[in-house]
Scaffold this active site. Structure first.
Site, mmCIF file in Angstrom:
data_model
loop_
_atom_site.group_PDB
_atom_site.id
_atom_site.type_symbol
_atom_site.label_atom_id
_atom_site.label_comp_id
_atom_site.label_asym_id
_atom_site.label_seq_id
_atom_site.Cartn_x
_atom_site.Cartn_y
_atom_site.Cartn_z
ATOM 1 N N GLY A 158 0.762 -1.254 0.000
ATOM 2 C CA GLY A 158 0.000 0.000 0.000
ATOM 3 C C GLY A 158 0.787 1.294 0.000
ATOM 4 O O GLY A 158 1.342 1.684 -1.018
ATOM 5 N N ASP A 224 -2.201 -13.558 -3.686
ATOM 6 C CA ASP A 224 -1.816 -12.145 -3.605
ATOM 7 C C ASP A 224 -0.434 -12.003 -2.944
ATOM 8 O O ASP A 224 0.432 -11.278 -3.445
ATOM 9 C CB ASP A 224 -2.886 -11.387 -2.805
ATOM 10 C CG ASP A 224 -2.504 -9.951 -2.531
ATOM 11 O OD1 ASP A 224 -2.555 -9.140 -3.468
ATOM 12 O OD2 ASP A 224 -2.138 -9.641 -1.374
ATOM 13 N N LYS A 228 3.122 -10.573 -4.704
ATOM 14 C CA LYS A 228 3.975 -9.508 -4.156
ATOM 15 C C LYS A 228 5.402 -10.029 -3.934
ATOM 16 O O LYS A 228 6.382 -9.322 -4.195
ATOM 17 C CB LYS A 228 3.375 -8.988 -2.861
ATOM 18 C CG LYS A 228 2.078 -8.206 -3.105
ATOM 19 C CD LYS A 228 1.306 -7.989 -1.823
ATOM 20 C CE LYS A 228 0.052 -7.154 -2.072
ATOM 21 N NZ LYS A 228 -0.870 -7.198 -0.904
#
Lengths: 342, 342
Positions: A158, A224, A228
């Site tokens: 984020g 996910d 990453k």
């Protein structure tokens, strides 16, 4: 003098809308501090792209923010097309901002958008992991040949520039990167371990409060987190794709495991480990002693522990969220826009 | 093709020697991964500079590492001068690596070396805080006018690129940066709080094991922490110098404070706080609840907590040490050398 920088925004879901909202909010801050003004030339969603050569006005952007999902082409605010080449040729943008949903089978439509942009010498900032985990080297090599930049800081972690931290360790020999890279599963496990919920209750809650991907397997099965990890691994120098990850999800965790770990003063975390010496990536639930740095990372936080030949670096911050992702996109746009030759 | 990059190393104490050792160790790694080869053209200490137009060989560098402190000009390994202009004109380096000791009154000799390099269009990588905390804006503006780069990542937080993390938050509005920026005082307070030493014993120990600056006030009175805070503040957008810091050292802490804090489940840390909304910097011992992120930062670790309009980022790592500082210098050299126009 203010440098005007034209952008095409592909993907107009939560992140795309957060980005446009940030651009509206931060116009004067960015002009004052960095002498840069971003002009949105086109916005695309599943209905196609709506574009305007001279860029949308503030009022038009505010109207676009009111348009329901998948309907930008019905907004009547500009010309419409389904063809990204037409968008590029008509608007001549400085940047493609690629925010379409991650499709880990094909990378589409993001992959095609990126390839088209690169071929035209258009810089890219992306928050979409799928094209990168499928074709990292190809995309970077094409960018390098065309002398354009691909910013992908927003794909991991984020609002925290963790990709850049790894990149900046240029002379360090990175041995291992261990991280909690998925906020949803960390939230679920935190509710179970710290607040006494059952796994089922915690998964239900994560779904209800909107932190779960529409396709829950992306979170629960560790896809996910694996994506990453693949991106971080490539930045750290490995040449790997998503299929190279050995992956297990938190669906394997049972309440018996939870009870035993609590009695042993441990917690279970979905850990991604990039082992740069053995060139392998593992994503799996791991039992950590509660004193471990990663055991302290709770709820929607993410964290990364980077071990090098010389030191260990620990970074913690909010993991995801559209606003955090959008601010990473915007920060990177600012950096690239202000460092490009003018 | 390997890009050869000539460097002048000013300052040949612990950090300078660590850097040369790293260059010798990592030659093939850097050539292979980044296609760059650093050639040491000159090395300077209090005796002057010894230089060689074609660069020192591996054998000569190994010999230089054996030369006692302050005697490089007696090594007989090249031409000698006390004049940095002669060094630059004779060797035509790509980079000045500025590693002379910090002099917070005048910034010298580092400040003059940097100004001379900038005027000649030579890039700089520095680990010396003093010139930056006295003349940050002037140096950056001169660099910008001459289109050269000043890398100063190594001035804060040993082996961790924290300056870059702050810089990458371009679109975030940073509200506050709070940190433990001095490893020595954190070591001393850790020995007192976690291991029961008296303040006096802990200070003595820090001196004995070599983690204290020769001028102990730099550590104990918070000058080193204040200097790092000034650099971070400038990166975050404030225009401040060392004299703007409101500063108190750990010499104010008493054993009564320590006992009371322990009974209240608190610890004392030397905290540097940069308040970007009120544009002020404070360095002082603060009582923190033991659950605070910064309270967990023990012994020689440093940490920074960055609060923005959107999130909070926590970064922890080894604070100083010549090897960690040298690797930050080298990483930044690699980054700048590979991104400069060729």
């Amino acid at each position: 003098m203010i440098h005007r920088c034209g952008i095409v925004v592909a993907g107009f879901g939560n992140v795309g809308r957060s980005l446009v909202r940030l651009l509206l909010e931060k116009t004067s801050y960015l002009a004052e501090r960095y002498r840069v003004d971003f002009s949105v030339l086109a916005v695309g969603d599943s209905s196609g792209f709506v574009y305007k050569r001279e860029g949308f006005s503030r009022e038009e952007l505010e109207k676009l923010l009111q348009v329901p999902r998948g309907k930008v082409c019905e907004s009547g605010l500009g010309s419409c097309t389904r063809c990204i080449d037409e968008v590029f040729d008509e608007t001549l943008p400085d940047f493609l901002v690629e925010l379409t949903p991650a499709n880990y089978d094909t990378g589409e439509p993001g992959l095609t958008y990126m390839l088209r942009a690169l071929k035209r010498g258009i810089n890219i900032v992306t928050a979409n992991k799928a094209p990168l985990v499928l074709k990292f080297r190809e995309l970077m090599e094409l960018a390098s040949r065309r002398r354009v930049r691909i910013g992908f800081r927003a794909t991991v972690f984020g609002g925290v520039p963790i990709i850049d931290v790894v990149r900046h360790l240029a002379a360090h020999k990175i041995r291992r990167i261990t991280g909690i890279l998925n906020a949803t599963t960390n939230y679920i496990l935190s509710r179970v371990f710290y607040d006494g919920l059952s796994l089922e209750q915690a998964v239900d809650e994560a779904r209800k409060i909107g932190v779960m991907e529409a396709n829950a397997a992306l979170d629960l099965e560790g896809i996910d987190a694996a994506a990453k990890a693949v991106i971080l691994a490539n930045v750290a120098g490995l040449n790997v794709t998503l299929s190279d990850v050995s992956r297990k999800g938190i669906t394997l965790v049972t309440m018996d495991d939870v009870k035993r770990c609590i009695s042993e003063n441990k917690v279970i975390k979905l850990v991604a480990e990039i082992d740069l010496e053995n060139k392998c990536i593992v994503v799996e639930p791991r039992e950590l002693p509660s004193s471990h740095d990663l055991a302290q990372v709770k709820y929607l936080l993410n964290a990364v522990l980077i071990e090098t030949d010389l030191n260990t670096i620990f970074v913690k911050g909010i993991g995801g969220g559209p606003a955090e992702t959008a601010i990473n996109v915007l920060s990177e746009l600012v950096e690239l826009a202000t460092s490009l030759p003018r």
